[in-house]
Design an enzyme around this catalytic site. Sequence first.
Site, PDB file in Angstrom:
ATOM      1  N   LYS A  96      -9.906   0.012  -2.607  1.00 19.99           N
ATOM      2  CA  LYS A  96      -9.768  -0.174  -1.023  1.00 19.99           C
ATOM      3  C   LYS A  96     -10.371   1.182  -0.028  1.00 19.99           C
ATOM      4  O   LYS A  96      -9.780   2.127  -0.760  1.00 19.99           O
ATOM      5  CB  LYS A  96      -8.149  -0.527  -0.581  1.00 19.99           C
ATOM      6  CG  LYS A  96      -8.181  -0.689   0.823  1.00 19.99           C
ATOM      7  CD  LYS A  96      -6.868  -1.029   1.331  1.00 19.99           C
ATOM      8  CE  LYS A  96      -6.763  -1.168   2.743  1.00 19.99           C
ATOM      9  NZ  LYS A  96      -5.156  -1.536   3.318  1.00 19.99           N
ATOM     10  N   ASP A 148       1.046  -1.063   0.137  1.00 24.36           N
ATOM     11  CA  ASP A 148      -0.071   0.023  -0.094  1.00 24.36           C
ATOM     12  C   ASP A 148       0.856   1.220   0.101  1.00 24.36           C
ATOM     13  O   ASP A 148       1.454   1.657   1.187  1.00 24.36           O
ATOM     14  CB  ASP A 148      -0.721  -0.018   1.387  1.00 24.36           C
ATOM     15  CG  ASP A 148      -1.924  -0.881   1.212  1.00 24.36           C
ATOM     16  OD1 ASP A 148      -1.962  -2.051   0.873  1.00 24.36           O
ATOM     17  OD2 ASP A 148      -3.134  -0.744   1.857  1.00 24.36           O
ATOM     18  N   LYS A 185      -6.708   3.192  -3.479  1.00 21.83           N
ATOM     19  CA  LYS A 185      -7.249   3.440  -2.168  1.00 21.83           C
ATOM     20  C   LYS A 185      -7.452   4.878  -1.819  1.00 21.83           C
ATOM     21  O   LYS A 185      -6.783   5.894  -2.158  1.00 21.83           O
ATOM     22  CB  LYS A 185      -5.867   2.537  -1.114  1.00 21.83           C
ATOM     23  CG  LYS A 185      -6.182   2.890   0.349  1.00 21.83           C
ATOM     24  CD  LYS A 185      -5.034   2.100   1.268  1.00 21.83           C
ATOM     25  CE  LYS A 185      -5.034   2.201   2.682  1.00 21.83           C
ATOM     26  NZ  LYS A 185      -3.849   1.603   3.176  1.00 21.83           N
TER      27      LYS A 185
END
Length: 218
Positions: A180, A89, A151
């Site tokens: 996400k 991430d 995300k």
Amino acid sequence: MSIAAYIEHTNLKPEATPAAIRRLCEEAQTYGFAAVCVNSSYVSLAKAALAGTTVLISSVIGFPLGAMASAAKAQETALAIADGADEIDMVLSIGRAKAGDWDYVEADIRQVVDSASGHPVKVILETGLLTDEEKVKACQAAVASGAAYVKTSTGFGHGGATVADVALMREAVCGQAKIKASGGIRDYETAKALIAAGANRIGASAGITIVAGENNDR
């Protein structure tokens, strides 16, 4: 599918201790969460704690500012993968996005994708700092650079995940990346609404509370 299967059980606090990360991993196993999300220095600890389980390990990179040199992000990614991370991430180069330097943004993401050696990369946009136009362009840059997910937020910046942002991101990626949602997700109803809007994963430190809310809703 149970909401637990969407959740990345998260502890990215600067004061997180090894004991807290071990507890995070134990809880992820107990509740059947999809993954844990930890800082890169704790990947090897999480790997040992989760040995023999199906729980994935996500490591944040360039967290939480995204302003690190691309080479530093790439090196941190390589180290996290070597330590056992399953997913990455990374934080977008937010200042470059705000400046409209999309070539830099794409190259920054691509260096991390290349260093991840085929492991999925999620690009954290920090949506609270971007206009809608910038969010769309950031999603397009992530897709062009080979990222697997976009995300919403770090949870350390301005604002958090919203239904409107998830829907916008879903439209922007045109099915070429997953979504996400992360940042400020503390209850089942919020998580359920974000999934309905298009989120494939939910990043949250309140995963146990979210699951309890689902159980109460049955």
